[in-house]
Design a protein around this motif. Structure first.
Motif, PDB file in Angstrom:
ATOM      1  N   TRP A  90      15.337  -2.870  12.618  1.00 51.90           N
ATOM      2  CA  TRP A  90      15.385  -1.427  12.825  1.00 51.90           C
ATOM      3  C   TRP A  90      14.192  -0.739  12.158  1.00 51.90           C
ATOM      4  O   TRP A  90      13.614   0.196  12.727  1.00 51.90           O
ATOM      5  N   LYS A  91      13.788  -1.187  10.968  1.00 48.25           N
ATOM      6  CA  LYS A  91      12.638  -0.575  10.315  1.00 48.25           C
ATOM      7  C   LYS A  91      11.377  -0.736  11.170  1.00 48.25           C
ATOM      8  O   LYS A  91      10.570   0.198  11.286  1.00 48.25           O
ATOM      9  N   ARG A  92      11.201  -1.902  11.752  1.00 48.93           N
ATOM     10  CA  ARG A  92      10.034  -2.109  12.609  1.00 48.93           C
ATOM     11  C   ARG A  92      10.130  -1.282  13.886  1.00 48.93           C
ATOM     12  O   ARG A  92       9.131  -0.713  14.337  1.00 48.93           O
ATOM     13  N   ARG A  93      11.310  -1.215  14.461  1.00 48.20           N
ATOM     14  CA  ARG A  93      11.505  -0.397  15.663  1.00 48.20           C
ATOM     15  C   ARG A  93      11.276   1.087  15.350  1.00 48.20           C
ATOM     16  O   ARG A  93      10.649   1.813  16.131  1.00 48.20           O
ATOM     17  N   GLN A  94      11.751   1.525  14.209  1.00 43.16           N
ATOM     18  CA  GLN A  94      11.578   2.915  13.799  1.00 43.16           C
ATOM     19  C   GLN A  94      10.104   3.240  13.586  1.00 43.16           C
ATOM     20  O   GLN A  94       9.629   4.319  13.986  1.00 43.16           O
ATOM     21  N   MET A  95       9.374   2.310  12.983  1.00 42.92           N
ATOM     22  CA  MET A  95       7.939   2.541  12.774  1.00 42.92           C
ATOM     23  C   MET A  95       7.195   2.578  14.090  1.00 42.92           C
ATOM     24  O   MET A  95       6.250   3.371  14.275  1.00 42.92           O
ATOM     25  N   LEU A 123       4.646  10.672  14.843  1.00 35.48           N
ATOM     26  CA  LEU A 123       5.355  11.158  13.657  1.00 35.48           C
ATOM     27  C   LEU A 123       4.835  10.535  12.375  1.00 35.48           C
ATOM     28  O   LEU A 123       5.376  10.802  11.307  1.00 35.48           O
ATOM     29  N   THR A 124       3.822   9.689  12.453  1.00 29.07           N
ATOM     30  CA  THR A 124       3.275   9.086  11.241  1.00 29.07           C
ATOM     31  C   THR A 124       2.596  10.168  10.421  1.00 29.07           C
ATOM     32  O   THR A 124       1.733  10.850  10.871  1.00 29.07           O
ATOM     33  N   GLY A 125       3.005  10.307   9.185  1.00 34.52           N
ATOM     34  CA  GLY A 125       2.481  11.369   8.331  1.00 34.52           C
ATOM     35  C   GLY A 125       3.295  12.631   8.362  1.00 34.52           C
ATOM     36  O   GLY A 125       2.838  13.688   7.943  1.00 34.52           O
ATOM     37  N   LEU A 126       4.537  12.545   8.855  1.00 41.07           N
ATOM     38  CA  LEU A 126       5.391  13.740   8.930  1.00 41.07           C
ATOM     39  C   LEU A 126       5.693  14.290   7.551  1.00 41.07           C
ATOM     40  O   LEU A 126       5.658  15.482   7.316  1.00 41.07           O
ATOM     41  N   GLU A 127       5.989  13.409   6.555  1.00 42.22           N
ATOM     42  CA  GLU A 127       6.319  13.867   5.222  1.00 42.22           C
ATOM     43  C   GLU A 127       5.091  14.426   4.515  1.00 42.22           C
ATOM     44  O   GLU A 127       5.170  15.414   3.795  1.00 42.22           O
ATOM     45  N   GLU A 128       3.918  13.768   4.734  1.00 45.05           N
ATOM     46  CA  GLU A 128       2.728  14.217   4.042  1.00 45.05           C
ATOM     47  C   GLU A 128       2.330  15.631   4.446  1.00 45.05           C
ATOM     48  O   GLU A 128       1.791  16.393   3.655  1.00 45.05           O
ATOM     49  N   GLU A 129       2.599  15.990   5.691  1.00 40.49           N
ATOM     50  CA  GLU A 129       2.208  17.297   6.176  1.00 40.49           C
ATOM     51  C   GLU A 129       3.294  18.338   5.987  1.00 40.49           C
ATOM     52  O   GLU A 129       3.154  19.474   6.400  1.00 40.49           O
ATOM     53  N   ILE A 137       9.259 -10.539   6.570  1.00 39.66           N
ATOM     54  CA  ILE A 137       9.042  -9.688   7.747  1.00 39.66           C
ATOM     55  C   ILE A 137       8.439  -8.364   7.291  1.00 39.66           C
ATOM     56  O   ILE A 137       9.083  -7.605   6.541  1.00 39.66           O
ATOM     57  N   PRO A 138       7.238  -8.012   7.696  1.00 43.16           N
ATOM     58  CA  PRO A 138       6.648  -6.727   7.293  1.00 43.16           C
ATOM     59  C   PRO A 138       7.364  -5.552   7.951  1.00 43.16           C
ATOM     60  O   PRO A 138       7.849  -5.659   9.081  1.00 43.16           O
ATOM     61  N   ASP A 139       7.429  -4.441   7.226  1.00 38.48           N
ATOM     62  CA  ASP A 139       8.112  -3.254   7.753  1.00 38.48           C
ATOM     63  C   ASP A 139       7.353  -2.630   8.922  1.00 38.48           C
ATOM     64  O   ASP A 139       7.970  -2.047   9.821  1.00 38.48           O
ATOM     65  N   ILE A 140       6.030  -2.725   8.883  1.00 41.01           N
ATOM     66  CA  ILE A 140       5.202  -2.134   9.942  1.00 41.01           C
ATOM     67  C   ILE A 140       4.648  -3.261  10.812  1.00 41.01           C
ATOM     68  O   ILE A 140       3.999  -4.176  10.284  1.00 41.01           O
ATOM     69  N   PRO A 141       4.903  -3.261  12.110  1.00 41.58           N
ATOM     70  CA  PRO A 141       4.310  -4.287  12.969  1.00 41.58           C
ATOM     71  C   PRO A 141       2.786  -4.273  12.880  1.00 41.58           C
ATOM     72  O   PRO A 141       2.161  -3.223  12.694  1.00 41.58           O
ATOM     73  N   LYS A 142       2.191  -5.452  13.007  1.00 41.91           N
ATOM     74  CA  LYS A 142       0.753  -5.580  12.821  1.00 41.91           C
ATOM     75  C   LYS A 142      -0.030  -4.761  13.840  1.00 41.91           C
ATOM     76  O   LYS A 142      -1.018  -4.092  13.496  1.00 41.91           O
ATOM     77  N   ASP A 143       0.419  -4.765  15.093  1.00 40.78           N
ATOM     78  CA  ASP A 143      -0.312  -4.013  16.111  1.00 40.78           C
ATOM     79  C   ASP A 143      -0.220  -2.513  15.878  1.00 40.78           C
ATOM     80  O   ASP A 143      -1.186  -1.772  16.108  1.00 40.78           O
ATOM     81  N   ILE A 144       0.931  -2.063  15.375  1.00 41.62           N
ATOM     82  CA  ILE A 144       1.085  -0.631  15.083  1.00 41.62           C
ATOM     83  C   ILE A 144       0.193  -0.230  13.914  1.00 41.62           C
ATOM     84  O   ILE A 144      -0.424   0.850  13.919  1.00 41.62           O
ATOM     85  N   SER A 145       0.103  -1.085  12.919  1.00 45.28           N
ATOM     86  CA  SER A 145      -0.779  -0.804  11.792  1.00 45.28           C
ATOM     87  C   SER A 145      -2.227  -0.671  12.249  1.00 45.28           C
ATOM     88  O   SER A 145      -2.957   0.238  11.815  1.00 45.28           O
ATOM     89  N   HIS A 146      -2.654  -1.557  13.151  1.00 41.58           N
ATOM     90  CA  HIS A 146      -4.016  -1.475  13.678  1.00 41.58           C
ATOM     91  C   HIS A 146      -4.219  -0.190  14.467  1.00 41.58           C
ATOM     92  O   HIS A 146      -5.280   0.463  14.349  1.00 41.58           O
ATOM     93  N   GLN A 147      -3.234   0.189  15.266  1.00 40.57           N
ATOM     94  CA  GLN A 147      -3.385   1.404  16.075  1.00 40.57           C
ATOM     95  C   GLN A 147      -3.432   2.657  15.215  1.00 40.57           C
ATOM     96  O   GLN A 147      -4.160   3.604  15.523  1.00 40.57           O
ATOM     97  N   ILE A 148      -2.652   2.677  14.124  1.00 35.74           N
ATOM     98  CA  ILE A 148      -2.665   3.838  13.225  1.00 35.74           C
ATOM     99  C   ILE A 148      -4.041   3.989  12.580  1.00 35.74           C
ATOM    100  O   ILE A 148      -4.604   5.093  12.498  1.00 35.74           O
ATOM    101  N   HIS A 149      -4.604   2.884  12.113  1.00 35.34           N
ATOM    102  CA  HIS A 149      -5.953   2.939  11.534  1.00 35.34           C
ATOM    103  C   HIS A 149      -6.984   3.337  12.588  1.00 35.34           C
ATOM    104  O   HIS A 149      -7.948   4.072  12.297  1.00 35.34           O
TER     105      HIS A 149
END
Length: 930
Positions: free
Chosen positions: A418-423, A431-437, A874-886
């Motif tokens: 679920w954490k990976r699906r949510q990310m 929604l990445t950065g919702l809390e920071e903003e 198991i990482p919380d953030i999928p590798k492909d999503i991490s690459h796309q965010i960067h």
């Protein structure tokens, strides 16, 4: 009535065309040919162009002809009074018509006029902010007025910038998939499961994506404004309007701070955004609601995935996250249900090879057991417990331990999945950065909190510049009340369970005294089933009581924000409902059969009630029955029947309240506007009840799964129906909820994680203390002469001399079996009556107790270590999503660097042109300009 002398009603000549009353522009007087036939009944103003972004309803009181003149005179005097006074006390402007006398003569009008003045001021403030309004009081619904609100483009842009809404820019980039094995497998799975995807645009694989950035009017040229009508969709527009309504003040009363207070005070009766259109009928044009009805809210497509993207587009992130979580949970139940069925089938296949049950069912073992109750019960043969022993093996076998370990690891895998699906959803929905903003929509002050702060400010004698807020000292009475009430209600739950225990004891004694042999032979089955049903009824009733009590206690606490209120309410409701649902199960698992005593020295409660014993095969079978009835009963009655029946009942009562005949309903539906149709729908009360029933189910699936391996299967079947049932309810029966932004499921994740940790501990104790798994292992490897379970039943039974019964407790029919009994057996590890320490715990008892405790420690540590290893692996953030965010961050930097270069180039061009322009002008003119 609170008044404001600075407030003056807006003259009719200054009101815009958007503020049309029913008296000036009746809706019924409009002709069909003056506007589009579809737009007339759609979510639009009368002009058929401006969209209705939000609707407020209020009561319209029609004055009688006899007192209409007095009412107008009263209104004039009240307006004159407000202009002359800054205080609440009013002076009579006209000796012929005293407003105080008029208020006493027309008390209902006085109250409604007060609300009318507040509405006028609030609506005038909305117009000053820039919103466009249109009133509709001449509707088919008698006594009901509608205020339709539209946000023009300038307001939408301004508020989107304030709220930092991420909107798509013109820049698009390609979403590349990695070439590793995992991504290739995922791509293959997507192609195989393509028939399971709904036929909506949002469900297709995303190959290109707009670069999103918080909206800014200064950088408006960066955004994709090719279609302004669809740039802000209906969900975003209603969210923006609601934010404006919440912060717009109505200063007639010192404590009225926005629409939430006005709704609480009854100035407006309700507020809601509109559905996009109809889902059936000849006027139903294609819209998102209709697509959701066809591709989501239908039982015929139960096997398909949910259109989560379209759900988010229509209902917002918070609702979409709930259905996404429910979908992941249901999907993860499939392997759990398969393994549970295999474990159950293994028990069925090995029941004839189970040596302990074979020994119990063997009629050659002439074992006489001690009475199960005093006086009324007699001696009985162990062979009569054959059926219970065989049934217990279905749930109490070596595979049960494996299944308990599997479910503990399954819970960890579910949380990680679920954490990976949510990310992934956070990335897709930007929604990445919702809390920071600082984009949390629920951090607004609650009206109750503001009112309490105002009261505290008025009580303070010294006017200091320090900001007033509620402290722990102010909330201490509420905290004490919460602790006392929570403790009291938990005690009530324990008392109810104890009452059911007394019922079982008394009804068992009464049935044993029956003269009918059939009743006497089915005592255990009757007592088990009736007690489980009684527990279910009590749980359902107390759930409703606990829900209302938790809300009252949370309101008493006066939380500062809506988010704090929701979290505190969820926690209180969770504690009370968990205790309510699991207390009977905990009693059967860990207390029943252990507070009995022994023959000749039984434990008695409430007079002569002897505590009940477990069956010879243990209490695991009764625990399974209780868990099965509770789980299935809550799902069928409380979840499904109530969710279907109560909305239908409310809808029927709402129709009856309008006093419309049945034959007029079809004609009425044809003439109703979109805002009138939505008014008849059930108001949305939040997702907490939906989450709570699933959390309780998750607890039953994981916490006591060692006693009921079929629990995941029943949960899976229920959830397949639950998803479509909730979907149909959202699409057809509920008003459209206000879209709320969220990047996770909030406190529910912490509760799930706590339940998964508790499941490891509880299942370890269930296997160790409730089942016979540990005694069998100890006997097989320490006491068995041949290393098998032959003789295990005899090893677990102790001897009792019937002459040691206490006076008055011996059986009334000692010759019930046809012979005189001198020694009877009972299940316990105690020394025989002829030993030096009669009836004391034997060495076997202490050896088995040590083995039980050792197993609990080893089981818990081993399973938790494996769970933590999976969590780490198991990482919380999928590798492909991490690459796309960067990649998105880098693209944003490039975009703004190009913009800065463009601005710099423009400034250089302007600076090069400015000297030539200066030289071309005469010096005298230049001096004159300065």
């Amino acid at each position: 009535m609170w008044v404001n002398a600075d407030y003056t009603p807006v003259p009719a000549s200054e009101k815009g065309a958007d503020d049309g009353d029913a008296e000036s522009i009746p809706l019924k007087s409009l002709k069909v040919d003056e506007e589009s036939h579809v737009r007339k009944r759609g979510p639009y103003f009368r002009d058929g162009i401006r969209r209705i972004d939000y609707v407020l309803t209020y009561h319209v009181q029609k004055p009688n002809s006899t007192n209409r003149q007095a009412s107008h005179s009263f209104m004039r005097s009240m307006r004159e009074s407000m202009r002359r006074s800054f205080r609440r006390t009013r002076q009579a402007p006209d000796p012929q018509e005293d407003p105080e006398i008029a208020a006493q003569e027309h008390q209902p009008d006085y109250h409604e006029d007060d609300k009318h003045f507040r509405r006028e001021e609030f609506e005038e403030n909305l117009r000053e902010i820039g919103l466009e309004l249109e009133k509709d009081e001449g509707t088919t619904i008698s006594g009901m007025g509608f205020l339709k609100i539209h946000a023009p483009w300038s307001v939408l842009c301004r508020e989107a910038e304030f709220m930092k809404l991420k909107m798509p820019t013109k820049k698009m980039y390609e979403v590349k998939q990695d070439n590793n094995i995992v991504e290739k497998i995922n791509l293959f799975v997507c192609k195989v499961t393509e028939p399971l995807h709904p036929k909506v645009e949002e469900s297709k694989i995303q190959t290109a994506k707009h670069l999103c950035y918080p909206f800014s009017r200064e950088r408006e040229h960066l955004f994709d404004l090719s279609d302004r009508d669809s740039f802000f969709n209906s969900k975003t527009r209603s969210t923006i309007v609601y934010e404006v309504l919440k912060r717009t003040k109505c200063t007639q009363t010192k404590y009225t701070m926005g629409i939430t207070s006005l709704l609480g005070n009854g100035v407006y009766t309700s507020g809601y955004p509109l559905h996009d259109g109809d889902i059936d009928g000849i006027h139903a044009e294609p819209n998102d609601r209709k697509i959701l009805y066809e591709e989501w809210a239908s039982y015929s497509i139960f096997y398909k995935y949910q259109p989560i993207g379209l759900i988010r587009k229509y209902y917002g992130e918070k609702v979409a996250l709930y259905f996404a979580w429910l979908g992941v949970y249901t999907q993860m139940l499939i392997p759990a249900a398969i393994v549970g069925v295999i474990v159950f089938l293994y028990g069925c296949a090995t029941v004839d090879d189970n040596i302990p049950s074979m020994e119990i069912c063997d009629p050659r073992n002439n074992i006489t057991m001690c009475p199960l109750c005093d006086h009324a019960c007699s001696y009985w043969k162990l062979v009569t417990a054959c059926g219970t022993a065989r049934a217990s093996h279905l749930f109490d076998n070596p595979a049960t331990v494996f299944f308990a370990v599997f479910m503990a690891l399954w819970a960890t895998m579910f949380m990680e999945h679920w954490k990976r699906r949510q990310m992934r959803l956070n990335y897709i929905w930007d929604l990445t950065g919702l809390e920071e903003e600082g984009l949390n929509d629920t951090d607004h002050l609650r009206p109750d909190y503001e009112f309490r702060v105002m009261q505290k400010t008025l009580r303070k004698e010294s006017h200091s510049s320090k900001k007033v807020k509620l402290t722990c000292k102010d909330r201490m009475p509420a905290y004490m009340t919460i602790l006392i009430m929570m403790g009291f209600m938990i005690t009530v739950t324990f008392a109810i369970v104890f009452g059911v225990v007394l019922y079982r004891i008394s009804i068992k004694t009464a049935l044993h005294m029956s003269s009918t042999s059939t009743i006497r032979s089915n005592v255990r089955a009757t007592v088990k089933s009736t007690a489980a049903v009684i527990n279910l009824i009590i749980i359902i009733i107390m759930d409703e009581i606990y829900g209302a009590l938790a809300r009252w206690l949370t309101a008493l606490e006066v939380p500062k924000t809506d988010k704090s209120f929701e979290e505190r309410l969820i926690f209180k409701t969770f504690v009370l409902k968990i205790v309510n649902a699991f207390t009977p199960i905990v009693y059967l698992a860990f207390f029943r059969g252990r507070l009995v005593g022994r023959p000749g020295k039984y434990l008695y409660v409430v007079g002569n009630y002897r505590m009940e014993e477990c069956a010879h095969a243990g209490c695991l079978m009764e625990l399974c029955i209780q868990l099965c009835i509770t789980m299935l009963g809550k799902q069928l009655i409380q979840n499904n029947l109530f969710e279907i029946g109560i909305p239908k009942l409310k809808k029927m009562l709402r129709r009856r309240k309008t006093k419309l005949a049945t034959e007029q309903e079809e004609e009425l539906k044809k003439n109703l506007q979109r805002h009138e149709k939505d008014h008849f729908l059930v108001p949305f009360i939040g997702l907490n009840p939906e989450y709570m029933e699933m959390i309780i189910q998750f607890g039953m699936v994981t916490v006591f799964v060692a006693s009921f391996p079929l629990a995941p299967l029943f949960a899976l079947l229920n959830n397949v129906i639950e998803i479509r049932l909730d979907a149909k309810k959202f699409v057809m029966d509920l008003r459209r909820p206000l879209a709320t932004r969220a990047k996770d499921i909030g406190i529910w994740y912490n509760l799930l994680r706590g339940l998964s940790k508790m499941a490891v501990i509880v299942n370890g104790f269930v296997i160790s203390f409730t089942s016979d798994f540990i005694p069998r292992l100890v006997y097989q490897y320490k006491y068995s002469p041949d290393g098998t379970l032959h003789g295990f039943v005899n090893h677990t039974l102790s001897f009792f001399n019937v002459s040691h019964f206490q006076p008055g407790t011996e059986p009334l029919e000692p010759l019930h079996l046809g012979y005189k009994v001198e020694l009877c057996r009972y299940k316990d590890y105690r020394d025989p009556p002829w030993s030096d320490t009669p009836y004391e715990f034997s060495r076997e008892f202490w050896a088995i107790l040590a083995a039980r405790l050792a197993f609990v420690i080893i089981f818990q540590n081993a399973v938790m270590m494996m769970s933590d290893f999976i969590d780490w692996l198991i990482p919380d953030i999928p590798k492909d999503i991490s690459h796309q965010i960067h990649k998105e961050k880098a693209l944003l930097v490039d975009l703004f660097m190009k913009e800065e270069k463009g601005k710099k180039h423009l400034r250089n061009v302007q600076s090069q042109q400015s000297p030539s322009l200066t030289r071309s002008r005469p010096n005298s003119n230049t001096h004159r300009n300065y």
